[in-house]
Write an enzyme that holds these catalytic residues in place. Sequence first.
Site, PDB file in Angstrom:
ATOM      1  N   ASP A 223       6.033 -49.460  -9.479  1.00 26.87           N
ATOM      2  CA  ASP A 223       6.872 -49.836  -8.335  1.00 26.87           C
ATOM      3  C   ASP A 223       6.714 -51.328  -8.062  1.00 26.87           C
ATOM      4  OD1 ASP A 223       8.540 -49.686  -6.050  1.00 26.87           O
ATOM      5  OD2 ASP A 223       7.905 -47.621  -5.719  1.00 26.87           O
TER       6      ASP A 223
ATOM      7  N   GLY B 111       5.697 -53.803 -10.802  1.00 29.53           N
ATOM      8  CA  GLY B 111       6.771 -54.302 -11.668  1.00 29.53           C
ATOM      9  C   GLY B 111       8.129 -53.909 -11.137  1.00 29.53           C
ATOM     10  N   ASP B 112       9.154 -54.475 -11.792  1.00 23.86           N
ATOM     11  CA  ASP B 112      10.530 -54.195 -11.387  1.00 23.86           C
ATOM     12  C   ASP B 112      11.193 -53.443 -12.535  1.00 23.86           C
ATOM     13  OD1 ASP B 112      13.263 -54.330 -10.995  1.00 23.86           O
ATOM     14  OD2 ASP B 112      13.188 -56.314 -10.047  1.00 23.86           O
ATOM     15  N   PHE B 113      11.658 -52.239 -12.273  1.00 21.32           N
ATOM     16  CA  PHE B 113      12.172 -51.467 -13.419  1.00 21.32           C
ATOM     17  C   PHE B 113      13.498 -51.988 -13.960  1.00 21.32           C
ATOM     18  CE2 PHE B 113      12.681 -47.994  -9.968  1.00 21.32           C
ATOM     19  CZ  PHE B 113      13.933 -48.456  -9.553  1.00 21.32           C
TER      20      PHE B 113
ATOM     21  N   ARG C  34      14.280 -39.525  -6.316  1.00 16.93           N
ATOM     22  CA  ARG C  34      15.059 -40.192  -5.259  1.00 16.93           C
ATOM     23  C   ARG C  34      15.273 -41.676  -5.581  1.00 16.93           C
ATOM     24  NH1 ARG C  34      12.267 -36.296  -2.478  1.00 16.93           N
ATOM     25  NH2 ARG C  34      13.718 -34.940  -1.400  1.00 16.93           N
TER      26      ARG C  34
ATOM     27  N   ASP D  93       0.847  -1.189   0.000  1.00 15.41           N
ATOM     28  CA  ASP D  93       0.000   0.000   0.000  1.00 15.41           C
ATOM     29  C   ASP D  93       0.884   1.240   0.000  1.00 15.41           C
ATOM     30  OD1 ASP D  93      -2.754   1.042   0.115  1.00 15.41           O
ATOM     31  OD2 ASP D  93      -1.941   2.055   1.893  1.00 15.41           O
TER      32      ASP D  93
HETATM   33  C1  LIG Z   1       2.971   8.508  -5.627  1.00 23.35           C
HETATM   34  C2  LIG Z   1       2.731   7.522  -6.715  1.00 23.35           C
HETATM   35  C3  LIG Z   1       1.817   6.499  -6.557  1.00 23.35           C
HETATM   36  N1  LIG Z   1       1.604   5.603  -7.579  1.00 23.35           N
HETATM   37  C4  LIG Z   1       0.619   4.515  -7.443  1.00 23.35           C
HETATM   38  C5  LIG Z   1       1.169   3.239  -6.816  1.00 23.35           C
HETATM   39  C6  LIG Z   1      -0.092   2.515  -6.396  1.00 23.35           C
HETATM   40  O1  LIG Z   1      -0.527   1.728  -7.491  1.00 23.35           O
HETATM   41  C7  LIG Z   1      -1.077   3.646  -6.151  1.00 23.35           C
HETATM   42  C8  LIG Z   1      -1.444   3.764  -4.697  1.00 23.35           C
HETATM   43  O2  LIG Z   1      -2.559   2.977  -4.433  1.00 23.35           O
HETATM   44  P1  LIG Z   1      -2.544   1.641  -3.601  1.00 23.35           P
HETATM   45  O3  LIG Z   1      -3.803   1.608  -2.823  1.00 23.35           O
HETATM   46  O4  LIG Z   1      -1.258   1.501  -2.870  1.00 23.35           O
HETATM   47  O5  LIG Z   1      -2.536   0.502  -4.712  1.00 23.35           O
HETATM   48  P2  LIG Z   1      -3.578   0.228  -5.857  1.00 23.35           P
HETATM   49  O6  LIG Z   1      -4.970   0.621  -5.476  1.00 23.35           O
HETATM   50  O7  LIG Z   1      -3.046   0.794  -7.160  1.00 23.35           O
HETATM   51  O8  LIG Z   1      -3.494  -1.333  -5.993  1.00 23.35           O
HETATM   52  P3  LIG Z   1      -3.893  -2.421  -4.856  1.00 23.35           P
HETATM   53  O9  LIG Z   1      -4.609  -1.734  -3.733  1.00 23.35           O
HETATM   54  O10 LIG Z   1      -4.749  -3.385  -5.571  1.00 23.35           O
HETATM   55  O11 LIG Z   1      -2.579  -2.994  -4.425  1.00 23.35           O
HETATM   56  O12 LIG Z   1      -0.427   4.834  -6.565  1.00 23.35           O
HETATM   57  C9  LIG Z   1       2.296   5.716  -8.783  1.00 23.35           C
HETATM   58  O13 LIG Z   1       2.091   4.916  -9.695  1.00 23.35           O
HETATM   59  N2  LIG Z   1       3.216   6.701  -8.915  1.00 23.35           N
HETATM   60  C10 LIG Z   1       3.469   7.615  -7.955  1.00 23.35           C
HETATM   61  O14 LIG Z   1       4.327   8.513  -8.167  1.00 23.35           O
END
Ligand SMILES: Cc1cn([C@H]2C[C@H](O)[C@@H](COP(=O)(O)OP(=O)(O)OP(=O)(O)O)O2)c(=O)[nH]c1=O
Length: 562
Positions: free
Chosen positions: A470, A496-498, A513, A88
């Site tokens: 085997d 069987g026997d290989f 193995r 995240d």
């Molecule tokens: C700051 C910044 C963020 N991002 C993106 C990365 C993440 O994909 C998104 C942040 O949201 P997230 O909630 O981290 O991710 P997501 O919703 O894209 O995917 P998921 O929850 O399914 O994992 O912002 C960029 O692509 N470039 C940037 O410079």
Amino acid sequence: MVLSPVIGKLLHKRVVLASASPRRREILSQAGLRFEVVPSRFKEKLDKAAFPTPYAYAIETAKQKALEVASRMHQKDLRAPDVVIGADTIVTIGGLILEKPADKQDAYRMLSRLNGKEHSVFTGVAIIHCCSEDGQLDMDVCEFHEETMVKFSELSEDLLWEYIDSGEPMDKAGGYGIQALGGMLVECVRGDFLNVVGFPLNHFCKKLVELYCPPRREDVQRVKHESIPAVDTFEIASDAAQGDEGCGPSRAGVDGHSGQAPAGPQGPDTNGLVENPPPFPSDLLDLIDGFKASKALFTACKLKVFDVLKEEGPLKAVDVARKINASVCGTGRLLDVCVALGLLEKTDTGYGNTRLASRHLASEGACSLHGFVAYHDEHAWTVFTDLESAVRQGPQAAAGRPEEDPSQSRDRRLRFMRAMHGLTQLTARQVATAFDLSRFTSACDLGGCTGALARELAREYPRLKVTVFDLPEVIEHVSSFHPEGWQPERLHFVPGDFFKDDLPDAQLYVLSRILHDWADDRVHELLSRVSRSCKPGTFTGPRRMMLNDDLGPVAPPQRVVT
Ligand SMILES: Cc1cn([C@H]2C[C@H](O)[C@@H](COP(=O)(O)OP(=O)(O)OP(=O)(O)O)O2)c(=O)[nH]c1=O
């Protein structure tokens, strides 16, 4: 740091990226990771005020994303992947957490806040190791975060709106994408660039090193003596002595070691210089002592200590002793040794299994190695006790032994099958997925024993028919290793026997193995028989292949394509 051996640690695992982010997918695939993508359905709605720091919020969200995917996949087919990765990314400025903008106005508010200033981008990552056992899902979570500082230039209103109208901000934390048009807004970056894009690859690889390649003991800096917390002595720590007189004085460990490394050279030498002590031979001492640890583990398994504690733990030593019908003193010592070996945990309430012990050392369960341990205790231990005479006299020493009576050899065969079954259940998936075998429609597992690997191959490749070949006396017992009424699809057993009988026709021959058991001339004979059974391939039809996993579960199987 060389990355490929690190990423390689995940090669034989089923890895899932719990993210819809195309950036994360790209970063990880460019690093050479093979994985499936299963976007998480976790709603990012945790109460931000409940977290002490913004990154704690990002880590928890990452964890929840990954946990949701792991448990959904487990519920779906009762088999979670091996590893689930969640992440995240958030942007923070002045204590405020910015996620993805809800609409253009929201994007404008975010970008105006970042305009001309420095802010932090945090990505929280969770790596979850899953294990499904008896329908239960066990998960180990490893989590971390990375921070990168990003400074925006002074930007005009026109430029901000032009950028917002491009549509780029909408799916990105903080409302910008540094890797694309948003790069124009950024004056400088301090830290990991990929962390801003959504995944801190460098930190991730370091975590993998920590998880899969821990440093060797001699490379770890020795802990300063004063910082070692006081510990109870053996006697105080153990409740074993209660009511049992004959135990003698307390000792710090199995063999009386104080646990401290011996002192180095005493003080300065005659020139007043301090000599460098030679490296402490820990590996050598481990080798010398190793048999004690093995035997302690074998004994605890044989006495069903891990079964008792799985069922009823935590228990005091005196209660374990009663249940396994052994002396309190001896049991207490054995339990303490198991604690020292990392197999048991000891708390105020008594001894309990570690997760490792419950999973692998109790006698029941899909990942049980109990049979494998018993085989080593009862068979390998005796054979190795004779090692010296085998070396002195050569193989004829073994040949000169009296013949076993048939009931003994039947028992020994069953023990061997149990050992192989346990070990193969544990490694079958890695072997079955080490290569893409989807182009084959028939396979023959030579010496395939209970069919544990064959079953995994059939499960992994829906077009594949697998024959287990085997000895008749092995095939006769196969049903006792599978649930009653077990009738696997696309899997059948041929006795069987290989070395003597015709090998069943197949496109793929598996020797798991097997080869290590024979002298070179026998190996040659067996491989020649396999080779003769292979029909010549064509450029258009499926090719013949032989898979040999004698190198063990972690080493890549050798492949011979004929
Ligand atoms: C700051 C910044 C963020 N991002 C993106 C990365 C993440 O994909 C998104 C942040 O949201 P997230 O909630 O981290 O991710 P997501 O919703 O894209 O995917 P998921 O929850 O399914 O994992 O912002 C960029 O692509 N470039 C940037 O410079």
